[in-house]
Design an enzyme around this catalytic site. Structure first.
Site: not given
Ligand code: SAH
Length: 370
Positions: A97, A110, A117, A124, A345
């Site tokens: 996405e 984004c 991952c 996450c 998403c």
């Molecule tokens: N692997 C990279 C990029 C992935 S996006 C990283 O860890 O930075 C990562 C971001 O998604 C995290 O910093 C967090 O801000 C967000 N994220 C992941 N799971 C989330 C959740 N359940 N609720 C809110 N933000 C979340």
């Protein structure tokens, strides 16, 4: 676009430098590569016919041996707040996405860097689908190619995507070469010409790759910090056991030293009810970051089924913010966008792939880069 994909070279897989090298190897002039990059990325062409400044013979050769191929849009959803989410299918059937978040002064895209991952962060949901594979350069830059084409059908218009955040699925620094090649296209004036301050790599903290990144290019950096001490961060971001906070913050400072702009690093902090959101956590965070030029981005947790976490209350979020703010720490709270289309998403990608992957998370991105 040509449907016969066998043996064809996808030219979206090349950074400008690599395409120049390729052209030299096949006996063409390197400036032809720059012309081609402009056609592909500035003019959004995906066929060779219209590339009128290339010789006829080169065009014919490219038609036979190459292609400009992006993922296929399976679904597009638009939120009442303007957020757009695209579900994209890759050649192997996997889906990813891409989310576009428009605001008054900027538009942020984004982008995903991997299918799934490997890092297993407990809050996450992407972690729950495990790691499938790295995205190719074409699949990464293809997300921007598609967004630009969809949002800006007239190339004369002003730029619509002004910011990119590598905050989709995956850990960008574990797909280093493809991600950095795609980033170089984002920054290249012959391609997308985005400002280096508006292209953000978000990482859980792969320390050696952070050093490699700062040696290779200048982009904005966001760190998924989420905890002010190792004991807690070990639980939330298991990669911390390998690269603990002290090493990570030292790498952040090394990163900043190599940047001309001395731009602050964004520290992402997902607020989890009763886990990392106490007054003491906030004070510890202030102390931890006192020697790292940083801005803290507080992110309301986005819950998904079967998660053990809950989002902190609004009061708690405000209180946490106030402690940081009153201590002089630059901070902001990320706004939630695109709720009505499930812009938390990953869900759509899950639906196409496999039911167990339904709750794949995508952060709602805002206020991360300027
Ligand atoms: N692997 C990279 C990029 C992935 S996006 C990283 O860890 O930075 C990562 C971001 O998604 C995290 O910093 C967090 O801000 C967000 N994220 C992941 N799971 C989330 C959740 N359940 N609720 C809110 N933000 C979340």
């Amino acid at each position: 676009m040509n449907n016969d994909t066998t043996q064809r070279l996808n030219l979206l897989d090349f950074s400008t430098e690599r395409l120049k090298q390729h052209f030299t190897d096949i006996g063409e002039k390197p400036f032809r590569a720059v012309q081609l990059i402009k056609w592909m990325h500035q003019a959004s062409l995906d066929d060779f016919e219209g590339m009128t400044n290339l010789s006829k013979s080169l065009r014919q050769d490219l038609m036979q041996n190459a292609e400009i191929r992006v993922p296929e849009i399976v679904m597009e959803q638009q939120s009442s707040d303007g957020t757009i989410k695209w579900l994209l299918r890759l050649d192997d059937g996997n889906c990813i996405e891409t989310v576009f978040i428009p605001e008054s002064t900027r538009g942020t895209l984004c982008i995903s860097s991997q299918v799934g991952c490997a890092l297993d962060c407990t809050f996450c949901s992407t972690a729950r689908q495990g790691f499938n594979r790295n995205l190719t350069v074409a699949e990464i830059i293809g997300q921007l190619w598609i967004a630009k084409k969809k949002l800006q059908p007239n190339p004369e218009d002003d730029r619509v995507v002004s910011n990119v955040v590598m905050m989709g699925m995956g850990e960008p620094l574990l797909n280093f070469n493809n991600v950095t090649d795609a980033l170089s296209l984002m920054l290249d004036d012959n391609a997308y010409g985005l400002s280096k301050r508006r292209v953000t790599v978000s990482t859980s903290g792969v320390v050696p790759a952070l050093d490699r990144l700062s040696d290779k290019m200048d982009v904005a950096l966001a760190i998924s910090l989420h905890a002010p001490n190792d004991a807690l961060r070990d639980q939330l971001v298991p990669l911390n056991k390998k690269y603990p906070i002290k090493e990570l913050l030292a790498a952040c400072n090394r990163f900043l030293e190599k940047k001309a702009s001395r731009e602050r690093i964004t520290m992402e902090y997902v607020l989890l009810d009763g886990v990392n959101d106490s007054d003491q956590h906030a004070r510890d965070l202030v102390a931890l970051l006192k020697d790292v030029p940083s801005k803290v981005n507080l992110i309301p947790f986005n819950p998904f089924p079967e998660t053990r976490y809950r989002c902190s209350s609004n009061n708690r979020i405000h209180r946490f913010y106030d402690i940081l703010f009153n201590a002089g720490q630059i901070c902001m709270t990320r706004k939630t966008r695109g709720d009505d289309i499930d812009a938390a998403c990953g869900q759509l990608a899950g639906k196409v792939n496999d039911k167990s992957r339904r709750e794949v998370h995508f952060a709602r991105i805002e206020n991360v880069s300027k």
